[in-house]
Design a protein around this motif. Structure first.
Motif, PDB file in Angstrom:
ATOM      1  N   PRO B  36     -20.357   6.749  13.384  1.00 23.34           N
ATOM      2  CA  PRO B  36     -20.424   6.678  14.678  1.00 23.34           C
ATOM      3  C   PRO B  36     -19.971   5.184  15.286  1.00 23.34           C
ATOM      4  O   PRO B  36     -19.391   5.136  16.255  1.00 23.34           O
ATOM      5  N   ARG B  39     -16.228   4.398  15.116  1.00 25.24           N
ATOM      6  CA  ARG B  39     -15.412   4.941  16.182  1.00 25.24           C
ATOM      7  C   ARG B  39     -15.525   4.428  17.210  1.00 25.24           C
ATOM      8  O   ARG B  39     -14.595   4.301  18.185  1.00 25.24           O
ATOM      9  N   TYR B  40     -16.808   4.092  17.697  1.00 21.41           N
ATOM     10  CA  TYR B  40     -17.017   3.339  19.048  1.00 21.41           C
ATOM     11  C   TYR B  40     -16.434   1.779  19.003  1.00 21.41           C
ATOM     12  O   TYR B  40     -15.511   1.806  19.861  1.00 21.41           O
ATOM     13  N   SER B 150     -17.993   9.437  19.661  1.00 17.43           N
ATOM     14  CA  SER B 150     -19.326   9.135  18.787  1.00 17.43           C
ATOM     15  C   SER B 150     -20.231   9.972  18.473  1.00 17.43           C
ATOM     16  O   SER B 150     -21.327  10.091  17.876  1.00 17.43           O
TER      17      SER B 150
END
Lengths: 225, 185
Positions: B36, B39-40, B150
């Motif tokens: 997550p 991805r952020y 995310s």
């Protein structure tokens, strides 16, 4: 009066319903007038969801370890990782690498500080010792050589008189230069003064005997008193 | 549909264990939050290489500062995203010479090039998403990417950004409407 919701408020409510588990179709039934806007929003959400396909490379951890220049660490049996089992050992080495780095600094810094303090204290101690060494001989030498000195000097008439006077003063006052009874800088009580006076008297007597013996030797007269 | 929240109590317990030196616990936290966070960051920088560098830096910093972590009842993910957010801010401050507008607030390059992706479909989607996010305000882009990419819950996003859930929902609504305009063109 019911205030008409703005389109923005409708969208917010639609998103809230979506979070609770409502499907887009169900939400559109609740807000039929805003159906086109609501469906457009959920299509946008669908396109954004394709971003979930972005995943980190599995080699990322290995590269991280190589940048940190750490050695392999033992796997401590951790097997709770979901999915990729290969990442378990990688993650463990990753954590071990951080632990190794942190532990090194936890050792180096305290040891360095202790070493520095030791150097300072040793240096200060050596300085004090040299100072005390210069002082102590005077005290010790006074207690020993003074006696010998007074005995040697007793053969010299003038020196003998000086020695007698100094010893008498020491016995009475308890000065540092006192050599006859071996005492130095201690304050005397009356009892001690008496004792010292006695010892001084004995020394005086001895010196008198010696003195008059010399006198007798020199003059040939009777030396008894 | 609301993304299932990870067991919050379990996450907090793992963080407490990690704080106490439990390497396995930190490995679990790492596994849970790495993707997550990646991805952020990925959608807030210009390339995969930059995303990887920043993600590594985030978890390195998180591990080094783990002893200072305080369990205040919030989702630990907020801890990592706060570090990630600051890392991105610092990253763009250093690169502000490449930005044309609002160097202090515009964190997104407008339609920047990507590194080679294995999946062309993903690559195309990523290009579209990045371009769209670059047209939003910083707060809108953050909320949109955290929520829909995310997969954080509104509560987690609120804790990470220091906002109320209502404020998060408003930002989502406005951001999605702006994105819709862009994606429909």
């Amino acid at each position: 009066m019911v205030k008409k919701q703005t389109i923005e408020q409708v969208i917010e409510e639609a998103l809230r319903l979506y979070d609770t588990g409502k499907t887009p179709a169900e939400i559109c039934l609740i807000y039929p007038k805003e159906k086109s806007e609501i469906m457009a929003i959920f299509e946008t959400i669908e396109k954004l969801s394709s971003g979930k396909g972005v995943l980190p490379r599995t080699a990322l951890l290995t590269e991280t370890l190589s940048k940190l220049s750490v050695t392999d660490t033992e796997n401590e049996g951790y097997s709770g990782l979901r999915g990729d089992q290969g990442r378990t050992s990688h993650a463990d080495r990753y954590i071990g690498s951080f632990t190794t780095i942190m532990n090194k600094w936890k050792v180096i810094v305290p040891v360095g500080v202790v070493a520095l303090l030791l150097i300072v204290f040793i240096g200060a101690g050596m300085g004090n010792r040299s100072t005390s060494l210069t002082l102590r001989p005077e005290t010790d030498d006074t207690s020993l050589t003074g006696i010998d000195g007074s005995l040697d000097e007793s053969f010299d008439t003038e020196a003998a008189m000086q020695a007698l006077n100094s010893e008498f003063d020491i016995a009475a006052k308890g000065s540092e230069s006192g050599a006859t009874n071996g005492t130095d800088t201690i304050d005397y009580t009356a009892f001690e003064k008496e004792m010292n006076a006695e010892s001084g008297k004995v020394a005086l007597d001895n010196n008198f005997d010696t003195f008059f013996a010399e006198e007798s030797a020199m003059s040939g007269s009777d030396d008894s008193l | 549909m609301e993304s299932p929240e990870p067991n919050k109590t379990d996450s907090r317990r793992l963080m407490r264990l990690a704080k106490g030196g439990d390497r396995a616990a930190f490995a679990e936290v790492y596994d849970r939050y790495f993707t997550p966070v990646y991805r952020y960051i990925f959608f807030r920088v210009r390339s995969r290489a930059e995303a990887e560098d920043l993600t590594q830096a985030v978890f390195l910093k998180a591990y080094e500062a783990i002893e200072r972590f305080e369990d205040r009842g919030k989702e630990p993910l907020a801890y990592f995203f706060t570090i990630a957010r600051n890392a991105i801010i610092n990253f763009w401050r250093k690169k502000k010479e490449f930005l044309t507008e609002k160097p202090e607030h515009d964190f997104h390059e407008r339609g920047g090039a990507l590194d080679i992706e294995d999946d062309l479909e993903v690559k195309e989607s990523v290009t579209i998403i990045r371009k769209g996010l670059s047209l939003l305000t910083d707060e809108q882009a953050e909320v949109i990417s955290l929520k829909f990419i995310s997969e954080l819950s509104n509560k987690e996003i609120a804790e990470a950004l220091g906002k109320s859930e209502e404020a998060v929902r408003q930002l989502q609504s406005r951001g999605l409407r702006e994105l819709r305009k862009h994606l429909s063109q």
